[in-house]
Write a protein that holds these residues in place. Structure first.
Motif, PDB file in Angstrom:
ATOM      1  N   LEU A  10      18.029  35.967 -43.607  1.00 54.47           N
ATOM      2  CA  LEU A  10      18.175  34.850 -44.545  1.00 54.47           C
ATOM      3  C   LEU A  10      17.878  33.514 -43.869  1.00 54.47           C
ATOM      4  N   GLU A  11      18.515  33.293 -42.740  1.00 54.88           N
ATOM      5  CA  GLU A  11      18.324  32.020 -42.051  1.00 54.88           C
ATOM      6  C   GLU A  11      16.889  31.863 -41.563  1.00 54.88           C
ATOM      7  N   HIS A  12      16.337  32.921 -41.022  1.00 51.16           N
ATOM      8  CA  HIS A  12      14.961  32.836 -40.535  1.00 51.16           C
ATOM      9  C   HIS A  12      14.002  32.512 -41.685  1.00 51.16           C
ATOM     10  N   GLY A  13      14.167  33.199 -42.811  1.00 52.01           N
ATOM     11  CA  GLY A  13      13.287  32.955 -43.956  1.00 52.01           C
ATOM     12  C   GLY A  13      13.380  31.529 -44.463  1.00 52.01           C
ATOM     13  N   ALA A  14      14.599  31.028 -44.640  1.00 45.31           N
ATOM     14  CA  ALA A  14      14.779  29.667 -45.156  1.00 45.31           C
ATOM     15  C   ALA A  14      14.320  28.623 -44.146  1.00 45.31           C
TER      16      ALA A  14
ATOM     17  N   GLU B 219      18.913  32.427 -52.788  1.00 42.85           N
ATOM     18  CA  GLU B 219      18.945  31.112 -53.448  1.00 42.85           C
ATOM     19  C   GLU B 219      19.893  30.158 -52.745  1.00 42.85           C
ATOM     20  N   THR B 220      21.054  30.643 -52.377  1.00 42.65           N
ATOM     21  CA  THR B 220      22.054  29.795 -51.728  1.00 42.65           C
ATOM     22  C   THR B 220      21.603  29.376 -50.335  1.00 42.65           C
ATOM     23  N   THR B 221      21.068  30.304 -49.573  1.00 41.90           N
ATOM     24  CA  THR B 221      20.616  29.983 -48.217  1.00 41.90           C
ATOM     25  C   THR B 221      19.468  28.984 -48.253  1.00 41.90           C
ATOM     26  N   PHE B 222      18.531  29.162 -49.162  1.00 42.48           N
ATOM     27  CA  PHE B 222      17.422  28.216 -49.267  1.00 42.48           C
ATOM     28  C   PHE B 222      17.929  26.840 -49.716  1.00 42.48           C
ATOM     29  N   TYR B 223      18.857  26.814 -50.640  1.00 43.44           N
ATOM     30  CA  TYR B 223      19.415  25.544 -51.114  1.00 43.44           C
ATOM     31  C   TYR B 223      20.104  24.795 -49.965  1.00 43.44           C
ATOM     32  N   ILE B 224      20.982  25.483 -49.231  1.00 43.65           N
ATOM     33  CA  ILE B 224      21.724  24.841 -48.136  1.00 43.65           C
ATOM     34  C   ILE B 224      20.769  24.412 -47.025  1.00 43.65           C
ATOM     35  N   THR B 225      19.787  25.231 -46.725  1.00 48.19           N
ATOM     36  CA  THR B 225      18.827  24.882 -45.675  1.00 48.19           C
ATOM     37  C   THR B 225      18.033  23.646 -46.065  1.00 48.19           C
ATOM     38  N   LYS B 226      17.621  23.564 -47.313  1.00 48.04           N
ATOM     39  CA  LYS B 226      16.899  22.381 -47.785  1.00 48.04           C
ATOM     40  C   LYS B 226      17.797  21.146 -47.711  1.00 48.04           C
ATOM     41  N   GLU B 227      19.025  21.302 -48.147  1.00 49.55           N
ATOM     42  CA  GLU B 227      19.980  20.201 -48.187  1.00 49.55           C
ATOM     43  C   GLU B 227      20.284  19.643 -46.794  1.00 49.55           C
TER      44      GLU B 227
ATOM     45  N   LYS C 126      18.497  20.420 -43.791  1.00 47.97           N
ATOM     46  CA  LYS C 126      17.449  20.787 -42.831  1.00 47.97           C
ATOM     47  C   LYS C 126      17.375  19.842 -41.635  1.00 47.97           C
ATOM     48  N   ASN C 127      17.672  18.572 -41.841  1.00 44.75           N
ATOM     49  CA  ASN C 127      17.619  17.629 -40.726  1.00 44.75           C
ATOM     50  C   ASN C 127      18.735  17.852 -39.716  1.00 44.75           C
ATOM     51  N   LEU C 128      19.804  18.473 -40.143  1.00 41.40           N
ATOM     52  CA  LEU C 128      20.926  18.709 -39.239  1.00 41.40           C
ATOM     53  C   LEU C 128      20.916  20.104 -38.616  1.00 41.40           C
TER      54      LEU C 128
END
Length: 191
Positions: free
Chosen positions: A158-162, A88-96, A98-100
């Protein structure tokens, strides 16, 4: 204003402008104007805008750790809960951010060494390794790989999935299925 606050203001301003206009179209003048600091102040901390890249990546990793620290400690007493929180945390941060994130990957690989990248990740790896050690000491995971090895695999998965979902997905991809697939992979790795 403290010295460190000025540096943080520069980093935050750069992040906002990079997200709006992109790295190449952003000038140091735009960054300092948005940060409300003199151009000379920028050069106290950074030699060029390229030197902002590690600071931005470090900011994102720190945000991830801050978000994880907001969970009550007893949340991580069992492996499934730990996996769910990490996902949940990794997906949240990646979404937040993603442009960077893609920008940081390409910038660090082009302008900086991978040793710097790994150094940035040390607190995150240490956080995960501490949890893995706890689970191993309490016979809650079956894997006997070292916590360092497991930590690297977990972070990579985690990073790859998100990133696959937020940076490379097609319209048919389903968020819940992506998270579920990642959860299954992590459960198989650990349990």
């Amino acid at each position: 204003m403290k010295k460190n606050d000025k540096k943080q203001d520069i980093i935050h301003s750069a992040m906002k402008i990079f997200q709006e206009t992109g790295f190449e179209k952003t000038s140091v003048s735009q960054i300092v104007k948005k940060a409300g600091v003199a151009q000379g102040t920028f050069y106290l901390y950074f030699q060029s805008k390229n030197d902002l890249i590690p600071s931005i990546a470090e900011f994102i990793v720190n945000e991830l750790l801050t978000k994880l620290s907001q969970y009550p400690e007893n949340t991580f007493k069992d492996v499934p809960s730990f996996i769910d929180c990490l996902i949940e945390t990794t997906f949240y941060i990646t979404k937040e951010y993603k442009n960077l994130i893609g920008f940081c990957y390409s910038g660090l690989s082009f302008y900086k060494s991978f040793e710097e990248w790994e150094k940035m990740y040390e607190p995150y790896y240490r956080y995960i390794n501490d949890k893995i050690n706890y689970f191993q000491e309490n016979d809650l995971i079956t894997s006997r790989l070292s916590s360092d090895v497991l930590g690297n695999y977990i972070v990579g998965l985690l990073e790859h999935g998100a990133e696959m979902y937020y940076l490379f997905r097609n319209e048919k991809d389903d968020l819940n299925k992506s998270k579920k697939d990642l959860s299954v992979a992590l459960h198989q790795l650990l349990l």
